[in-house]
Design an enzyme around this catalytic site. Structure first.
Site, short mmCIF file in Angstrom:
data_model
loop_
_atom_site.label_atom_id
_atom_site.label_comp_id
_atom_site.label_asym_id
_atom_site.label_seq_id
_atom_site.Cartn_x
_atom_site.Cartn_y
_atom_site.Cartn_z
N SER A 44 0.87 -1.18 0.00
CA SER A 44 0.00 0.00 0.00
C SER A 44 0.90 1.23 0.00
O SER A 44 1.15 1.84 1.02
CB SER A 44 -0.91 0.00 1.22
N HIS A 159 -3.11 -6.24 2.44
CA HIS A 159 -2.21 -7.26 2.97
C HIS A 159 -2.88 -8.61 3.17
O HIS A 159 -2.23 -9.59 3.54
CB HIS A 159 -1.60 -6.80 4.31
N GLU A 168 -4.57 -2.64 9.26
CA GLU A 168 -3.84 -3.18 10.40
C GLU A 168 -4.54 -2.91 11.73
O GLU A 168 -4.83 -1.75 12.05
CB GLU A 168 -2.43 -2.57 10.46
N GLU A 209 1.81 -9.66 6.96
CA GLU A 209 2.64 -9.22 8.09
C GLU A 209 2.54 -10.16 9.28
O GLU A 209 2.87 -9.79 10.41
CB GLU A 209 2.26 -7.79 8.47
N ASP A 246 -3.99 1.03 11.61
CA ASP A 246 -3.54 1.67 10.38
C ASP A 246 -4.68 1.48 9.37
O ASP A 246 -4.90 0.37 8.89
CB ASP A 246 -2.24 1.07 9.85
N GLU A 289 -3.25 5.54 12.28
CA GLU A 289 -2.35 5.88 11.16
C GLU A 289 -3.15 6.01 9.86
O GLU A 289 -4.10 5.26 9.65
CB GLU A 289 -1.31 4.74 11.04
N ASP A 316 1.68 8.28 7.37
CA ASP A 316 2.57 7.35 6.66
C ASP A 316 2.56 7.76 5.18
O ASP A 316 3.44 8.49 4.73
CB ASP A 316 2.06 5.91 6.88
N LYS A 341 9.79 5.11 7.09
CA LYS A 341 10.16 3.93 6.31
C LYS A 341 11.30 4.35 5.39
O LYS A 341 11.11 5.19 4.50
CB LYS A 341 9.00 3.47 5.43
N HIS A 369 8.64 -1.26 9.38
CA HIS A 369 8.94 -2.24 8.33
C HIS A 369 8.09 -1.94 7.09
O HIS A 369 7.31 -0.99 7.08
CB HIS A 369 8.64 -3.65 8.85
N LYS A 392 7.21 -0.52 14.41
CA LYS A 392 6.11 -1.32 13.85
C LYS A 392 6.75 -2.36 12.96
O LYS A 392 7.34 -2.02 11.94
CB LYS A 392 5.19 -0.38 13.05
C1 2PG Z 1 2.02 0.47 6.13
C2 2PG Z 1 2.93 -0.61 5.66
C3 2PG Z 1 3.62 -1.42 6.69
P1 2PG Z 1 3.12 -1.32 3.18
O1 2PG Z 1 1.08 0.88 5.42
O2 2PG Z 1 2.24 1.05 7.18
O3 2PG Z 1 2.78 -2.01 7.62
O4 2PG Z 1 2.40 -1.37 4.63
O5 2PG Z 1 4.53 -1.71 3.39
O6 2PG Z 1 2.34 -2.29 2.33
O7 2PG Z 1 3.00 0.08 2.70
MG MG Z 2 0.67 2.60 6.88
#
Ligand code: 2PG
Ligand code: MG
Length: 429
Positions: A44, A159, A168, A209, A246, A289, A316, A341, A369, A392
């Site tokens: 995502s 996911h 999440e 995850e 999230d 989030e 994020d 990230k 992660h 996380k």
């Molecule tokens: C998120 C992440 C990690 P992705 O959205 O926070 O949990 O997902 O790596 O798929 O963006």
């Molecule tokens: Mg996120």
């Protein structure tokens, strides 16, 4: 003896936890030290992330090969970095940024630059015989802060197809005095959740995850089953273990509305903020989030105004670890926490800059992660080095997730009295 220099640097294509190709970068120094870094990958993804370069050759890994990025490391980056010192991370990352020459690393690929950036840090720390978290610390003499783990135990959205809309549902064992005790709580709740799901006849298949991916029917049902699992494991949602979400709301945004419940519920942003407020009133939620989509600055300001004094409002996709977007967010009071990230931006130095801006604002910081991970544990060291206070890294299950938590157990053990657990204080700033 002269400081060691980069003697060789090589990238190759390997697989991530979803079975997709990613980069492995190995560096050898002239003193014989060698280290490896592997690059994670999201599903995502935020629109403003740096570019993850994929080959796009249909007949090979469905177009997801990374041979061009591998060549960029081996043919373009390597000749420039050979014989350089690995100890000036800023200098190395500036070379990478300049070599690429674009705002979003679309020339070399952020996967290529990040693999090199991480491998340089890892090999430099190893050469000095210093643990990575210490090598990367701004002030290694400070008492280290062990991060609160945010464990994603119910997976949905992109996911885990067929489960809920919210990406999440995390448990946050903040109410302990050590990382070790907190992780034990997380693991015990995870196991009790599994038993409860089994007893109720739900699927205990896992999402990307490591969390379960049951079709529970509603967000409330998922939260309630988590509260139940926390209680059955012998913990309290007032004292020990809290809940974080999230939403990954960009994925739910269609036209001008947020679509949930298999298309049955349509929310405007105002309605969605009201919905979050009612969830926060009813349940022990301490963090949300990506509650809104990544372009709605006004909505984010409204959300932060409505809930920011009670809970963590985390950006994020909104920020994508990008300095200028974080600065814009702080000006607009659009959030009070940053999800970090490093592959969203493509170098370690820029990641540190992002964290420093958030910390200067007194925001919460989470080192994160990606849903596509590897055995690389650099984010665990990064969480300690930056004094982020939160990490996380998925469920306490599946080796690519557990590797990060196990690394943190080792760091805490190594530091002993020289570390303290971030704990609930992190949420009461
Ligand atoms: C998120 C992440 C990690 P992705 O959205 O926070 O949990 O997902 O790596 O798929 O963006
Ligand atoms: Mg996120």
């Amino acid at each position: 003896m002269d400081d060691p220099q980069i003697e060789s640097l090589n990238a190759m294509e390997v697989l991530d936890s979803r079975g997709n190709p990613t980069l492995r970068v190995e560096i050898l120094l002239s003193d014989g030290t060698h280290e490896v870094a592997l690059v994670p990958s999201g599903a995502s993804k935020g629109k403003y992330e740096a570019l993850e370069l994929r080959d796009g050759v249909k007949g090979r890994y469905g177009g997801r090969g990374v041979l061009v990025a591998v060549d960029n490391v081996n043919e373009v980056i390597k000749p420039v970095l050979l014989n350089r010192s690995p100890f000036d991370q800023n200098d190395i990352d500036t070379v990478l940024i300049d070599l690429d020459g674009t705002r979003d690393k679309s020339n070399l690929g952020a996967n290529a630059t990040l693999g090199v950036s991480l491998a340089v840090a890892r090999v430099a720390a190893a050469s000095r015989h210093i643990p990575l978290y210490k090598y990367l610390s701004r002030d290694p003499s400070d008492k280290a802060i062990m991060p609160v783990p945010m464990l994603n135990v119910i997976n949905g959205g992109r996911h885990a197809h067929g489960s809920g809309d919210v990406q999440e549902f995390m448990i946050v064992p903040a109410g302990f005095s050590s990382f070790k005790e907190a992780l034990r709580c997380g693991a015990e709740v995870y196991q009790s959740l599994k038993r409860i799901l089994e007893q109720k006849g739900y699927s205990t298949n896992l999402g990307d995850e490591g969390g379960f991916a049951p079709a529970l029917g509603s967000n409330e049902a998922a939260i309630e089953i988590l509260i139940h699992a926390i209680g059955v494991a012998g913990y309290s949602t007032e004292k020990h273990c809290f809940i974080a979400l999230d939403i990954a709301a960009t994925e739910l945004f269609q036209g001008n509305q947020y679509v949930m419940n298999q298309g049955q519920t349509h929310y405007s942003k105002e309605e969605l903020i009201d919905y979050y407020s009612s969830l926060v009133k009813s349940y022990p939620i301490i963090s949300i989030e990506d509650g809104l989509e990544e372009d709605d600055w006004d909505g984010w300001t409204m959300l932060t105004k409505a809930l920011g004094s009670e809970i963590q409002i985390v950006g994020d996709d909104l920020f994508t670890t990008n300095k200028s977007r974080i600065l814009e967010g702080s000006e607009k009071l659009a959030a009070n926490a940053l999800l970090t990230k490093f592959n969203q931006i493509g170098t370690l130095t820029e990641t540190f800059q992002a964290v420093e801006i958030a910390q200067a604002e007194n925001w919460g910081v989470i080192i994160s992660h990606r849903s596509g991970e590897t055995e690389d544990t650099t984010i665990a060291d990064l969480a300690v080095a930056t004094r982020a206070g939160q990490i996380k890294a998925g469920a306490p299950c599946r080796s690519e997730r557990v590797a990060k938590y196990n690394r943190l157990l080792k760091i805490e053990d190594e530091l002993g009295a020289d570390s303290e657990y971030a704990g609930t204080a992190i949420y009461n700033k």
